[in-house]
Design a protein around this motif. Structure first.
Motif, PDB file in Angstrom:
ATOM      1  N   ARG A 222      -0.005   4.939   0.612  1.00  0.00           N
ATOM      2  CA  ARG A 222      -0.646   4.884   1.930  1.00  0.00           C
ATOM      3  C   ARG A 222       0.319   4.217   2.904  1.00  0.00           C
ATOM      4  O   ARG A 222       0.268   3.015   3.160  1.00  0.00           O
ATOM      5  CB  ARG A 222      -1.965   4.107   1.872  1.00  0.00           C
ATOM      6  CG  ARG A 222      -2.979   4.682   0.879  1.00  0.00           C
ATOM      7  CD  ARG A 222      -4.387   4.246   1.195  1.00  0.00           C
ATOM      8  NE  ARG A 222      -4.573   2.823   1.162  1.00  0.00           N
ATOM      9  CZ  ARG A 222      -4.929   2.101   0.093  1.00  0.00           C
ATOM     10  NH1 ARG A 222      -5.094   2.717  -1.070  1.00  0.00           N
ATOM     11  NH2 ARG A 222      -5.098   0.803   0.172  1.00  0.00           N
ATOM     12  N   GLY A 223       1.214   5.004   3.462  1.00  0.00           N
ATOM     13  CA  GLY A 223       2.229   4.472   4.348  1.00  0.00           C
ATOM     14  C   GLY A 223       1.656   3.968   5.658  1.00  0.00           C
ATOM     15  O   GLY A 223       0.734   4.555   6.224  1.00  0.00           O
ATOM     16  N   ASN A 224       2.219   2.882   6.161  1.00  0.00           N
ATOM     17  CA  ASN A 224       1.849   2.287   7.450  1.00  0.00           C
ATOM     18  C   ASN A 224       0.359   2.006   7.536  1.00  0.00           C
ATOM     19  O   ASN A 224      -0.259   2.179   8.586  1.00  0.00           O
ATOM     20  CB  ASN A 224       2.270   3.205   8.607  1.00  0.00           C
ATOM     21  CG  ASN A 224       2.289   2.466   9.934  1.00  0.00           C
ATOM     22  OD1 ASN A 224       2.606   1.286   9.992  1.00  0.00           O
ATOM     23  ND2 ASN A 224       1.942   3.162  11.010  1.00  0.00           N
ATOM     24  N   ASP A 225      -0.222   1.575   6.425  1.00  0.00           N
ATOM     25  CA  ASP A 225      -1.670   1.397   6.359  1.00  0.00           C
ATOM     26  C   ASP A 225      -1.991   0.132   5.569  1.00  0.00           C
ATOM     27  O   ASP A 225      -1.767   0.070   4.363  1.00  0.00           O
ATOM     28  CB  ASP A 225      -2.307   2.620   5.689  1.00  0.00           C
ATOM     29  CG  ASP A 225      -3.816   2.505   5.534  1.00  0.00           C
ATOM     30  OD1 ASP A 225      -4.416   1.613   6.164  1.00  0.00           O
ATOM     31  OD2 ASP A 225      -4.388   3.315   4.789  1.00  0.00           O
ATOM     32  N   ALA A 226      -2.540  -0.872   6.266  1.00  0.00           N
ATOM     33  CA  ALA A 226      -2.986  -2.092   5.595  1.00  0.00           C
ATOM     34  C   ALA A 226      -4.463  -2.021   5.242  1.00  0.00           C
ATOM     35  O   ALA A 226      -5.013  -2.965   4.670  1.00  0.00           O
ATOM     36  CB  ALA A 226      -2.724  -3.312   6.482  1.00  0.00           C
ATOM     37  N   GLY A 227      -5.140  -0.923   5.613  1.00  0.00           N
ATOM     38  CA  GLY A 227      -6.561  -0.788   5.361  1.00  0.00           C
ATOM     39  C   GLY A 227      -6.893  -0.883   3.887  1.00  0.00           C
ATOM     40  O   GLY A 227      -6.179  -0.363   3.036  1.00  0.00           O
TER      41      GLY A 227
ATOM     42  N   ALA B  67      -4.983   0.744  10.055  1.00  0.00           N
ATOM     43  CA  ALA B  67      -5.757   1.252   8.931  1.00  0.00           C
ATOM     44  C   ALA B  67      -6.114   2.706   9.164  1.00  0.00           C
ATOM     45  O   ALA B  67      -6.238   3.156  10.305  1.00  0.00           O
ATOM     46  CB  ALA B  67      -7.025   0.419   8.742  1.00  0.00           C
ATOM     47  N   VAL B  68      -6.289   3.445   8.065  1.00  0.00           N
ATOM     48  CA  VAL B  68      -6.598   4.866   8.138  1.00  0.00           C
ATOM     49  C   VAL B  68      -8.048   5.140   7.747  1.00  0.00           C
ATOM     50  O   VAL B  68      -8.754   5.877   8.424  1.00  0.00           O
ATOM     51  CB  VAL B  68      -5.651   5.675   7.234  1.00  0.00           C
ATOM     52  CG1 VAL B  68      -6.064   7.141   7.189  1.00  0.00           C
ATOM     53  CG2 VAL B  68      -4.211   5.533   7.711  1.00  0.00           C
TER      54      VAL B  68
ATOM     55  N   ASN C 190       0.826  -1.214   0.000  1.00  0.00           N
ATOM     56  CA  ASN C 190       0.000   0.000   0.000  1.00  0.00           C
ATOM     57  C   ASN C 190       0.857   1.260   0.000  1.00  0.00           C
ATOM     58  O   ASN C 190       0.545   2.251  -0.672  1.00  0.00           O
ATOM     59  CB  ASN C 190      -0.921   0.011   1.226  1.00  0.00           C
ATOM     60  CG  ASN C 190      -2.136  -0.885   1.054  1.00  0.00           C
ATOM     61  OD1 ASN C 190      -2.382  -1.423  -0.015  1.00  0.00           O
ATOM     62  ND2 ASN C 190      -2.905  -1.048   2.129  1.00  0.00           N
ATOM     63  N   ALA C 191       1.957   1.229   0.755  1.00  0.00           N
ATOM     64  CA  ALA C 191       2.838   2.396   0.815  1.00  0.00           C
ATOM     65  C   ALA C 191       3.536   2.621  -0.518  1.00  0.00           C
ATOM     66  O   ALA C 191       3.604   3.756  -1.024  1.00  0.00           O
ATOM     67  CB  ALA C 191       3.857   2.223   1.930  1.00  0.00           C
TER      68      ALA C 191
END
Length: 697
Positions: A300-305, A327-328, A294-295
Motif C-alpha cells: 500500500r504505497g503512500n498510505d498510512a491508513g 490514507a486510501v 505499509n508500502a
C-alpha cells in the motif's frame, strides 16, 4: 373521544362475520377529505358531537415485521368543528371537522373522497457507526437509530433491513426487535435497530458499502442509498466498511514515547509488542515510518491508513503530519498505548497554530486532547467538504482553563465523536460555528462534545445548545436531522437552548427522548422550532417522549406576514409552557398554514405544566391551541425527583424522573414509540408515564 394511532392490522381483520357471511365494511362519518389531509366534510355538522361520533377508518400502505408490504388500518377521530380565520374566528365553518391525524394521498376511506395531497412521512435515521470502520472479525455489528411519525408497539418502524455489499456479493439481514446501547461518557442509552452482519461471503480486503432499507408501519420504504444524501455527507448516507475479517489487510504498529523514544531507531512492526520495544520520539516520525512499512510489507504505497500509532503516557505537542498520514481505505489511528491511562496520555496544541496539520482521515482513541494556546488552530486537515473525516472515540477534551476559540478544531470535514468526555479544565467547545469552513459534527454517547455545528446527536449528556442552520459556505443543508436521547442543560445562554430556524423539508427532523433543562440566567425559550417570526416551512417534524422543563417551547409559529405550511407529529411530551401563534395573533387572515398544530393533528398524550404564556385554556386566542389533543393535560405538578430548573432550585443538573403518584399521562397500550427511555428504563405501555425518563405510576 377515542383517538387514532391504533395498532395497525391487516385489512381483512377489520371485521369478521359468521361463516359464509361477507364481512361488514365500516362506513365513514365524513364524505370528503381536503387536500391538506386533516380537514373533512361532515354531512350534518350541527349534530356533530366528538364524544359520540363514529371514527374514520383509514386503510393505508405499510409493512410488517418482515418488511413485507401490508395493508394497515388506522382509526382517526373527529375532534372539533373548524372555525373561520381572523377576523371571523368566533364563527364556525359550514361543515368542516378536524381529524385527529392526517389522511395521506395513498390512503383509502370507505364512502369518502380522499383529495389529500399530503405524502406519507419519511423515516428519519442516524447511524451509530462511523464511516470507514474496520471489521476485524467474521461478524460486524451495524446500528441505526430511527424515528417516524407513526411509531407504535414500542418500535418507531416495523423493521430495518441492513445491507452489506462488496460490489458483487450482497449480505442482508432484516430485524424488527430493537436493541439498546449505553455509553460510559454520557451515562445515557440509545434504543436502535442492530444486526450482526456475516462477512464470510464478502471479499476480504474490500471496502464494503453499508446500506439499509427502513420499513415504516405506515408509509413507503426508505432506502438510504436512494432516499438519503449521496456519499459522503454529514447527514444520513451510506457508509464504507473495510472487510478485514481474516486480518490479511495488515496493520503496522508504531509506538511513541517522549522519554525513551528515538526517531532514528524507532521501528514499525506488524507485531505490537515488537514495535513497543523500539519506540519513536515523535508522532510525525512514527507516521512516516508506518507509511513506508505499509508500502514495503502490504503493497500500500503512500498510505498510512490502517496503521496504529500508540502513545506512551506523557504530554505530546502537536506538530504537522498531514502528508505522512494520507490514507486510501481507512483512517490512520492514534491511540493511548494503555487505554486506562487516557487522562495522562495527552496531545496538546503546543501553543501555536498548525494549519493543514492532520491527514484527511484520522481517528483518535482514548487520549486527552488539551488546549494550551489562546487563539490557535489545533486539528485542521484543510477540508472544504464532507470528504474529510475526523473520528474521536473515548477521548477526553480539556480546555485547560483557557479561553474559547471557535477554530481550535477547524477544517476537518465530518467530525464524529463517540463516547468522549470533558476534562477538569472545562469544555473547549470544539466543533463550533466559525466562518464558513467545513466542520460538521456528529456526536454519539458523549458528554457535552457536540458544539454548534452539530448535524446530529444521540445519547449525549450536558449539551449546552443546538442550532439547525441554513447551509453556509462549505457546510451543506442539515437534512433529516436526528436528535435522540440527549440531555440539554443551560444556565447562561441568552439564546434558545434548542433552536431551529431553517426550512424543514420531507426528510424532516426528529426530536425524540430528550431532556431540555433551562435554569440560571436563561430567559429565552428552551426550544424554538421555526417560531418567533420564522417564515420557513416545516414538514415531517417528529417530537416524541421529550421533557422540556424550566422554560417555554415556542413551536411552528405563523406570526408574521407570510403564510407557509407547518406540521408536526407530537406524542408523549412534557412541556413547561407551550406556545403556538397563528392568524389571530398576527391579525393576518391567511395565516392558517400551522393550523394542524393548533388543532393538534397528529398529537396525543402530551402535557403542559403551566399552560401557554397567555392562557391556560384552549381557544382561538390561546397559544396552547384550539383544543386539547387526546390524553392532553395542563396545569399540574409533575412530582419530579429533583427539579433544578427555573421552576425548582434553579441550579441545573436535576432529575426529571416522575415520582409514583404523578398526574402525568401514561403511554397507552400499543402506542409507545420506543421500548426504553434515555436511561434504559423500560417503557411499559399502559403503565409508564410520558416524557424522556419514565417510571411506572
Amino acid at each position: 373521544m377515542q383517538m387514532m394511532i391504533g395498532v395497525g392490522i391487516e385489512l381483512g381483520q377489520i371485521a369478521k362475520g359468521v361463516q359464509n357471511t361477507p364481512p361488514v365494511v365500516p362506513t365513514s362519518p365524513v364524505s370528503y377529505v381536503a387536500s391538506d389531509g386533516w380537514q373533512a366534510t361532515h354531512p350534518d355538522p350541527s349534530a356533530f358531537d366528538p364524544t359520540t361520533s363514529d371514527p374514520v377508518i383509514v386503510n393505508r400502505q405499510g409493512f410488517d415485521a418482515n418488511g413485507t408490504p401490508t395493508l394497515v388500518t388506522d382509526t382517526l377521530a373527529l375532534t372539533t368543528r373548524i372555525r373561520l380565520p381572523y377576523p371571523d374566528q368566533e364563527t364556525l365553518t359550514a361543515n368542516q371537522i378536524a381529524l385527529s391525524d392526517f389522511v395521506y394521498t395513498g390512503d383509502t376511506i370507505e364512502a369518502t373522497t380522499n383529495a389529500s395531497t399530503v405524502p406519507y412521512p419519511k423515516p428519519i435515521a442516524m447511524w451509530l457507526n462511523h464511516d470507514r470502520e474496520r471489521a476485524t472479525t467474521a461478524t460486524h455489528t451495524l446500528r441505526l437509530a430511527v424515528a417516524h411519525a407513526h411509531a407504535r408497539s414500542g418500535r418507531p418502524v416495523a423493521a430495518v433491513k441492513f445491507i452489506l455489499s462488496d460490489g458483487t456479493t450482497e449480505v442482508t439481514q432484516t430485524v424488527s426487535a430493537m436493541s439498546s446501547i449505553s455509553y460510559a461518557a454520557s451515562g445515557l442509552t440509545v434504543p436502535h435497530f442492530s444486526a450482526d452482519m456475516d462477512l464470510s461471503t464478502l471479499q476480504q480486503g474490500s471496502l464494503l458499502t453499508v446500506d439499509a432499507v427502513i420499513y415504516p408501519w405506515v408509509g413507503e420504504a426508505f432506502t438510504i442509498s436512494v432516499d438519503a444524501d449521496s456519499y459522503p455527507s454529514p447527514n444520513l448516507t451510506t457508509l464504507r466498511l473495510l472487510n478485514d475479517r481474516t486480518g490479511d489487510y495488515g496493520t503496522g504498529y508504531a509506538y511513541v514515547d517522549g522519554t525513551t523514544g528515538v526517531d532514528a531507531t524507532g521501528a514499525v512492526s506488524a507485531d505490537a509488542p515488537t514495535a513497543a520495544a523500539t519506540p519513536f520520539a515523535t508522532i510525525a516520525s512514527a507516521v512516516t515510518a508506518i507509511r513506508a512499512f505499509n508500502a514495503a510489507t502490504f503493497g500500500r504505497g503512500n498510505d498510512a491508513g490502517g496503521g496504529i500509532v500508540r502513545l506512551a503516557e506523557g504530554v505530546y505537542g502537536h506538530s504537522a503530519f498531514k502528508t505522512q498520514g494520507s490514507a486510501v481505505d481507512i483512517p490512520l489511528v492514534i491511540e493511548a498505548a494503555d487505554p486506562l491511562q487516557r487522562s495522562t496520555t495527552v496531545l496538546t496544541d503546543a501553543g501555536s497554530s498548525k494549519f493543514n496539520g492532520i491527514p484527511p482521515w484520522l481517528e483518535l482513541r482514548n487520549i486527552t486532547l488539551r488546549k494550551t494556546g489562546s487563539s490557535v488552530v489545533f486539528l485542521d486537515n484543510g477540508a472544504n467538504s464532507a470528504d474529510g473525516l475526523l473520528v474521536t472515540k473515548g477521548c477526553v477534551w480539556d480546555a485547560n482553563a483557557t479561553n474559547y476559540y471557535g477554530a481550535w478544531v477547524y477544517r476537518v470535514g465530518r467530525m464524529v465523536q463517540i463516547d468522549c468526555g470533558i476534562g477538569a479544565g472545562g469544555d473547549p467547545r470544539q466543533g463550533n460555528f466559525f466562518s464558513t469552513e467545513a466542520i460538521m459534527v456528529t456526536a454519539i454517547g458523549c458528554e457535552r462534545c457536540a458544539g454548534t455545528i452539530t448535524y446530529q446527536a444521540a445519547g449525549c449528556s450536558d449539551l449546552p445548545e443546538f442550532n439547525l442552520r441554513d447551509p453556509l459556505g462549505s457546510r451543506p443543508a442539515m437534512e433529516g436531522v436526528f436528535l435522540g436521547w440527549n440531555v440539554f442543560s443551560n444556565g447562561a445562554t441568552t439564546n434558545p437552548i434548542v433552536s431551529v430556524s431553517a426550512p424543514i423539508g420531507p426528510r424532516g427532523i426528529a426530536f425524540v427522548g430528550n431532556i431540555i433543562e433551562s435554569w440560571g440566567n436563561t430567559t429565552n425559550a428552551a426550544i424554538r422550532l421555526n417560531a418567533d417570526s420564522d417564515t420557513n416551512p416545516a414538514q415531517n417534524v417528529v417530537v416524541q417522549h421529550n421533557t422540556v422543563t424550566g422554560e417555554r417551547a415556542n413551536m411552528l409559529y405563523l406570526d408574521g406576514m407570510l403564510n407557509v405550511t407547518k406540521t408536526a407529529h407530537a406524542r408523549f411530551n412534557l412541556f413547561h409552557r407551550f406556545n403556538v401563534k397563528s392568524d389571530v395573533f398576527a391579525s393576518q387572515p391567511a395565516n392558517s398554514g400551522n393550523w394542524p398544530i393548533r388543532f393538534k393533528v397528529g398529537w396525543s398524550h402530551n402535557a403542559t405544566l403551566a399552560g401557554a404564556n397567555n392562557s391556560s385554556d384552549f381557544n382561538a386566542l390561546s397559544w396552547l391551541g384550539e383544543i386539547p389533543a387526546d390524553g392532553e393535560i395542563t396545569g399540574f405538578d409533575p412530582l419530579w425527583q429533583d427539579d433544578r430548573s427555573h421552576s425548582g432550585t434553579d441550579t441545573g443538573g436535576g432529575s426529571y424522573t416522575p415520582m409514583p403518584g404523578s398526574p402525568l399521562p401514561k403511554v397507552p397500550l400499543g402506542q409507545a414509540a420506543y421500548a426504553t427511555d434515555l436511561l434504559g428504563n423500560p417503557i411499559i405501555a399502559g403503565q409508564s408515564f410520558i416524557g424522556a425518563v419514565t417510571t411506572v405510576g
